[in-house]
Write a protein that holds these residues in place. Structure first.
Motif, PDB file in Angstrom:
ATOM      1  N   GLU A  26       0.826  -1.208   0.000  1.00 23.74           N
ATOM      2  CA  GLU A  26       0.000   0.000   0.000  1.00 23.74           C
ATOM      3  C   GLU A  26       0.864   1.263   0.000  1.00 23.74           C
ATOM      4  N   ARG A  27       1.957   1.247   0.743  1.00 20.66           N
ATOM      5  CA  ARG A  27       2.860   2.399   0.769  1.00 20.66           C
ATOM      6  C   ARG A  27       3.458   2.645  -0.619  1.00 20.66           C
ATOM      7  N   THR A  28       3.873   1.569  -1.270  1.00 16.10           N
ATOM      8  CA  THR A  28       4.442   1.696  -2.622  1.00 16.10           C
ATOM      9  C   THR A  28       3.404   2.272  -3.584  1.00 16.10           C
ATOM     10  N   LEU A  29       2.182   1.757  -3.508  1.00 20.54           N
ATOM     11  CA  LEU A  29       1.114   2.225  -4.382  1.00 20.54           C
ATOM     12  C   LEU A  29       0.798   3.699  -4.126  1.00 20.54           C
ATOM     13  N   VAL A  30       0.692   4.101  -2.871  1.00 20.58           N
ATOM     14  CA  VAL A  30       0.410   5.496  -2.529  1.00 20.58           C
ATOM     15  C   VAL A  30       1.562   6.393  -2.982  1.00 20.58           C
ATOM     16  N   SER A  31       2.787   5.949  -2.825  1.00 19.47           N
ATOM     17  CA  SER A  31       3.948   6.743  -3.247  1.00 19.47           C
ATOM     18  C   SER A  31       3.943   6.956  -4.757  1.00 19.47           C
ATOM     19  N   ILE A  32       3.680   5.900  -5.507  1.00 22.08           N
ATOM     20  CA  ILE A  32       3.654   6.007  -6.975  1.00 22.08           C
ATOM     21  C   ILE A  32       2.519   6.924  -7.419  1.00 22.08           C
ATOM     22  N   LEU A  33       1.341   6.739  -6.860  1.00 22.53           N
ATOM     23  CA  LEU A  33       0.206   7.585  -7.225  1.00 22.53           C
ATOM     24  C   LEU A  33       0.437   9.040  -6.823  1.00 22.53           C
ATOM     25  N   GLY A  34       1.064   9.266  -5.686  1.00 21.21           N
ATOM     26  CA  GLY A  34       1.395  10.625  -5.267  1.00 21.21           C
ATOM     27  C   GLY A  34       2.365  11.278  -6.239  1.00 21.21           C
ATOM     28  N   GLY A  35       3.366  10.536  -6.680  1.00 25.52           N
ATOM     29  CA  GLY A  35       4.315  11.068  -7.664  1.00 25.52           C
ATOM     30  C   GLY A  35       3.637  11.398  -8.986  1.00 25.52           C
ATOM     31  N   LEU A  36       2.739  10.501  -9.443  1.00 28.78           N
ATOM     32  CA  LEU A  36       2.004  10.764 -10.684  1.00 28.78           C
ATOM     33  C   LEU A  36       1.090  11.986 -10.541  1.00 28.78           C
ATOM     34  N   ALA A  37       0.459  12.106  -9.370  1.00 27.95           N
ATOM     35  CA  ALA A  37      -0.400  13.266  -9.139  1.00 27.95           C
ATOM     36  C   ALA A  37       0.422  14.556  -9.148  1.00 27.95           C
ATOM     37  N   LEU A  38       1.615  14.517  -8.566  1.00 30.84           N
ATOM     38  CA  LEU A  38       2.490  15.681  -8.553  1.00 30.84           C
ATOM     39  C   LEU A  38       2.906  16.060  -9.979  1.00 30.84           C
ATOM     40  N   ILE A  39       3.249  15.064 -10.774  1.00 35.17           N
ATOM     41  CA  ILE A  39       3.620  15.323 -12.177  1.00 35.17           C
ATOM     42  C   ILE A  39       2.441  15.929 -12.934  1.00 35.17           C
ATOM     43  N   ALA A  40       1.232  15.394 -12.721  1.00 28.31           N
ATOM     44  CA  ALA A  40       0.041  15.914 -13.404  1.00 28.31           C
ATOM     45  C   ALA A  40      -0.241  17.356 -12.985  1.00 28.31           C
ATOM     46  N   ILE A  41      -0.066  17.655 -11.719  1.00 26.38           N
ATOM     47  CA  ILE A  41      -0.307  19.016 -11.235  1.00 26.38           C
ATOM     48  C   ILE A  41       0.696  19.987 -11.852  1.00 26.38           C
ATOM     49  N   VAL A  42       1.964  19.611 -11.903  1.00 29.12           N
ATOM     50  CA  VAL A  42       2.984  20.467 -12.508  1.00 29.12           C
ATOM     51  C   VAL A  42       2.681  20.677 -13.986  1.00 29.12           C
ATOM     52  N   TYR A  43       2.253  19.637 -14.664  1.00 31.18           N
ATOM     53  CA  TYR A  43       1.919  19.740 -16.091  1.00 31.18           C
ATOM     54  C   TYR A  43       0.763  20.714 -16.308  1.00 31.18           C
ATOM     55  N   VAL A  44      -0.288  20.584 -15.539  1.00 32.17           N
ATOM     56  CA  VAL A  44      -1.473  21.423 -15.725  1.00 32.17           C
ATOM     57  C   VAL A  44      -1.207  22.868 -15.320  1.00 32.17           C
ATOM     58  N   ILE A  45      -0.494  23.070 -14.230  1.00 29.02           N
ATOM     59  CA  ILE A  45      -0.281  24.431 -13.723  1.00 29.02           C
ATOM     60  C   ILE A  45       0.828  25.151 -14.488  1.00 29.02           C
TER      61      ILE A  45
END
Length: 173
Positions: A26-45
């Protein structure tokens, strides 16, 4: 920095109990999803507005280059007509005053003249906005039918593509 450190410690204190309860998967999954969310936010903003702005500026540049090419082409034609128009002017003098001839030829080209000011053996003409092709038609008519010489021309871009403003058209004849 102290505000950031304080905020970081408060956030860590809130999240840490939940993080400790998760298993490794679960930690690995949350870490990966958090990183992807961060990348998506940087891309959009950050990146998306920059890329859209670049594309828009490229389109504006292309439009400006097309207008410039047309103006240069017409300037060459105008210069050639001016050079050859001196001989035609003596044989093709139109009837009426200079103001009447300009008004008549502008009407024939569907152009509304904003201001005409006589002076120094010529006439200063100002046109708020007119289609570019109609302006070229009028300039040709002024020299050909009107028997006039165009001494100066100052044209600016209009409010829409294909429209121009004539800030100064100095004619004599």
């Amino acid at each position: 920095m102290t505000v950031f450190n304080s905020l970081s410690q408060q956030t860590k204190a809130l999240i840490d109990p939940y993080w400790q309860k998760m298993n490794t998967r679960e930690r690995t999954l949350v870490s990966i999803l958090g990183g992807l969310a961060l990348i998506a936010i940087v891309y959009v903003i950050a990146w998306l507005p920059v890329a859209n702005g670049i594309a828009e500026r490229e389109l504006q540049l292309q439009a400006q280059q097309q207008v410039l090419a047309k103006v240069r082409e017409q300037a060459g034609l105008l210069k050639a007509a001016r050079d050859s128009g001196s001989a035609a002017m003596t044989t093709n003098q139109a009837s009426g005053s200079l103001t009447q001839r300009v008004t008549r030829l502008a009407d024939q080209s569907n152009i509304s003249v904003t201001r005409m000011q006589p002076g120094q053996g010529g006439l200063l003409v100002v046109i708020d906005e007119a289609p570019f092709n109609n302006l070229v038609q009028m300039l040709n008519a002024l020299q050909g039918q009107g028997g006039m010489v165009i001494e100066a021309l100052d044209v600016a871009e209009g409010s829409a593509p294909g429209l121009v403003r004539v800030r100064k058209l100095q004619v004599r004849g």
